[in-house]
Design a protein around this motif. Structure first.
Motif, PDB file in Angstrom:
ATOM      1  N   GLU A 157     114.045 -14.172  27.218  1.00 47.46           N
ATOM      2  CA  GLU A 157     113.805 -12.974  28.525  1.00 47.46           C
ATOM      3  C   GLU A 157     114.828 -11.560  27.695  1.00 47.46           C
ATOM      4  N   ARG A 167     109.732 -13.045  29.619  1.00 50.90           N
ATOM      5  CA  ARG A 167     110.043 -13.382  31.082  1.00 50.90           C
ATOM      6  C   ARG A 167     108.647 -14.234  31.233  1.00 50.90           C
ATOM      7  N   THR A 196     106.122 -15.635  33.709  1.00 48.50           N
ATOM      8  CA  THR A 196     105.289 -15.358  35.148  1.00 48.50           C
ATOM      9  C   THR A 196     104.174 -16.250  35.606  1.00 48.50           C
ATOM     10  N   VAL A 245     109.197  -7.402  29.760  1.00 46.62           N
ATOM     11  CA  VAL A 245     110.194  -6.984  30.734  1.00 46.62           C
ATOM     12  C   VAL A 245     110.158  -5.192  30.546  1.00 46.62           C
ATOM     13  N   ARG A 246     109.868  -5.346  29.779  1.00 45.26           N
ATOM     14  CA  ARG A 246     110.213  -3.623  29.588  1.00 45.26           C
ATOM     15  C   ARG A 246     109.180  -2.506  29.777  1.00 45.26           C
ATOM     16  N   GLU A 289     117.241 -10.025  42.996  1.00 42.71           N
ATOM     17  CA  GLU A 289     117.494  -9.205  42.212  1.00 42.71           C
ATOM     18  C   GLU A 289     118.692  -8.587  42.711  1.00 42.71           C
TER      19      GLU A 289
END
Length: 540
Positions: A38, A136, A138, A155-156, A336
């Motif tokens: 990740e 990541r 999912t 993730v980007r 988060e």
């Protein structure tokens, strides 16, 4: 958003220490591997989480795998090649670059990253191991615990990559594949009824999970002011005072992990101690009296005069333990926010050290404390990834309990012996304060083995646990979660996946056949894995 489809023989999700070791082990057997991570850095605890290795006192001589020893040797060799060490430091076979008391090998995260990338290079260069960072997990396609494909999200960019594989190793920090693939797992504290553990509660507490930490590194420039902006949550964290803490959380005060007595630690940057005289042996001395030298990762006095103006120390102390609420199995936005709160706690500790912390000379604050974002690989100076001490754990063919490793619970100084041992480890049962309001649980353990059955989920399938997600309990996770043990777990998982691939078998079938277990153990030993302890080692 685009979706890319890929396939491989073995997919390893998570490139922490367990994941890297798994990839190396599988590649040495000739398997094709995809390794995903990740974060931008591989290496987990040693790199993106910035935690110097927690190891047992005999690590220089025995008690780890040959490849883990190569990792340790590589770190020392890197410093000898690249750093202006003094002649005395360079000559030390047991060079401790940071001269920290927590480990015989305190080092900067980026050095461990360089060594791990070099170890993988012979396999990544030829494409046998393909490494993808920034992905990541999912989603997963699975039926009856057979995982046919895993979906990973960038993730980007949000782009998707679906990877099909014959065997899957979950080497994530928190067992992220388990809920996605429908693998039965447990979180938090099991009940005493289930495990029989004397330290377990009467009722299960699935939300009661060890603290996580967001670590950071600092140096000290005495004539400068590097005070950060006041953190948004500073007033909140400055007032937090857990019932069992003996003072504010943000302070030099905390319970002693082993005695629970309130302890007042000191902090003295660049104390001018004899860095070559540091004896990092926690069986003799925990070494945390002076927090500066406890997790120091660069010792200026081991280098030629003037090369470095300050030591660098890694802040991973009780005061930044986030145990307000769990981040496992909660909505993503909740997790988060809680991780953001944990970052605020760490920044609040730094701000307090810079502005309010009592100094030995009677003054207040060290404004010269400076974050080292260059060593963390981040803009904010905090570690790239949270240090999760505990995550999801598979319900395994073999569950390791307190009475398997604790001398007090066993009534003897040796741990349970497993006929299916795939490695060894040793550390105290070290549980940090938890989200259920528990204080430290820190008691001796005996040198232990890693049973193969702890890596294999009940019900079979093609997924193997390759990190801290093996079949431990909340309690025994406290001694099976450290660096060399995670590496050994991952190495065994990667070797098992490659063995099953070659033989057309399954992990559960190997475990059920004593002859197959014996043959697998012979393979591990030939590859440098120790399956048992020599005589004369003892609990601490």
């Amino acid at each position: 958003m685009t979706t890319v489809h890929d396939d491989t023989e073995i997919l390893i999700v998570g490139a922490g220490l367990g994941g890297v070791a798994a990839a190396l082990a599988a590649a040495r057997q000739g398997a094709r591997v995809v390794l995903t991570e990740e974060f931008d850095w591989i290496g987990g605890q040693s790199t993106s989480q910035a935690v110097p290795p927690d190891e047992h006192p005999w690590i220089e001589d025995f008690g780890c795998t040959r490849s883990y020893r190569a990792f340790r040797d590589g770190i020392r060799d890197y410093y000898r090649r690249a750093y202006p060490l003094t002649d005395a430091a360079r000559a030390r076979t047991d060079l401790n670059p940071g001269a920290g008391w927590v480990s015989k090998l305190c080092h900067e995260p980026k050095v461990a990253l360089a060594v791990l990338e070099e170890m993988l290079a012979p396999y990544t260069a030829g494409g046998q191991v393909r490494l993808y960072t920034g992905l990541r997990p999912t989603g997963a396609s699975a039926q009856d615990q057979v995982v046919s494909a895993v979906e990973l999200t960038d993730v980007r960019t949000g782009d998707k990559r679906t990877i099909r594989a014959q065997f899957v190793v979950d080497a994530t920090e928190t067992g992220e594949l388990l809920p996605l693939a429908g693998i039965d797992y447990v979180t938090g504290f099991e009940s005493r009824t289930e495990t029989g553990e004397p330290s377990a509660p009467e009722q299960a507490q699935p939300e009661n999970v060890q603290a996580l930490s967001i670590c950071f590194a600092v140096e000290h420039q005495a004539r400068a002011d590097h005070t950060i902006d006041k953190p948004e949550q500073y007033e909140k964290w400055r007032q937090v005072q857990p019932e069992f803490w003996g003072g504010p959380l943000v302070s030099w005060t905390a319970p002693h992990p082993r005695t629970l007595q309130i302890t007042h630690r000191v902090f003295e940057p660049n104390p001018g101690d004899d860095a070559l005289a540091v004896d990092a042996d926690q069986s003799k001395d925990p070494g945390d009296t002076n927090l500066w030298t406890f997790r120091r990762i660069l010792a200026r006095d081991l280098h030629t005069p003037g090369a470095f103006s300050s030591d660098v120390t890694l802040v991973n102390w009780p005061s930044i333990d986030y145990f307000e609420a769990p981040v496992l199995d909660v909505p993503p936005e909740v997790a988060e926010q809680r991780l953001a709160d944990a970052k605020q706690l760490s920044l609040s500790m730094l701000y307090w050290m810079q502005t309010e912390a009592p100094r030995p000379d009677g003054g207040r604050g060290w404004p010269g404390l400076r974050l080292r974002p260059d060593l963390m690989g981040t803009e904010d100076g905090l570690a790239m990834a949270p240090y999760h001490r505990e995550g999801r754990r598979i319900r395994a063919l073999e569950t390791i309990t307190e009475q398997d490793v604790s001398p007090a619970a066993r009534g003897e100084d040796t741990a349970r012996r497993y006929p299916d041992s795939v490695g060894v480890g040793m550390y105290r049962i070290d549980l940090h304060p938890s989200t259920g309001g528990d204080n430290y649980i820190d008691v001796p353990a005996a040198p232990f083995q890693i049973p193969l059955g702890a890596l294999i989920p009940r019900g079979g399938g093609n997924l193997i646990a390759g990190a801290k997600n093996i079949g431990t309990t909340h309690i025994t996770n406290g001694c099976y979660r450290l660096h060399p043990v995670e590496w050994n777990i991952g190495e065994a998982a990667g070797a098992l996946a490659a063995t099953c691939l070659r033989q057309g078998s399954t992990p559960a079938a190997v475990h059920a056949d004593p002859a197959a277990v014996s043959a697998f153990q012979e393979l591990l030993v030939a590859d440098g894995v120790e399956l048992d302890w020599p005589e004369g080692v003892y609990p601490y």
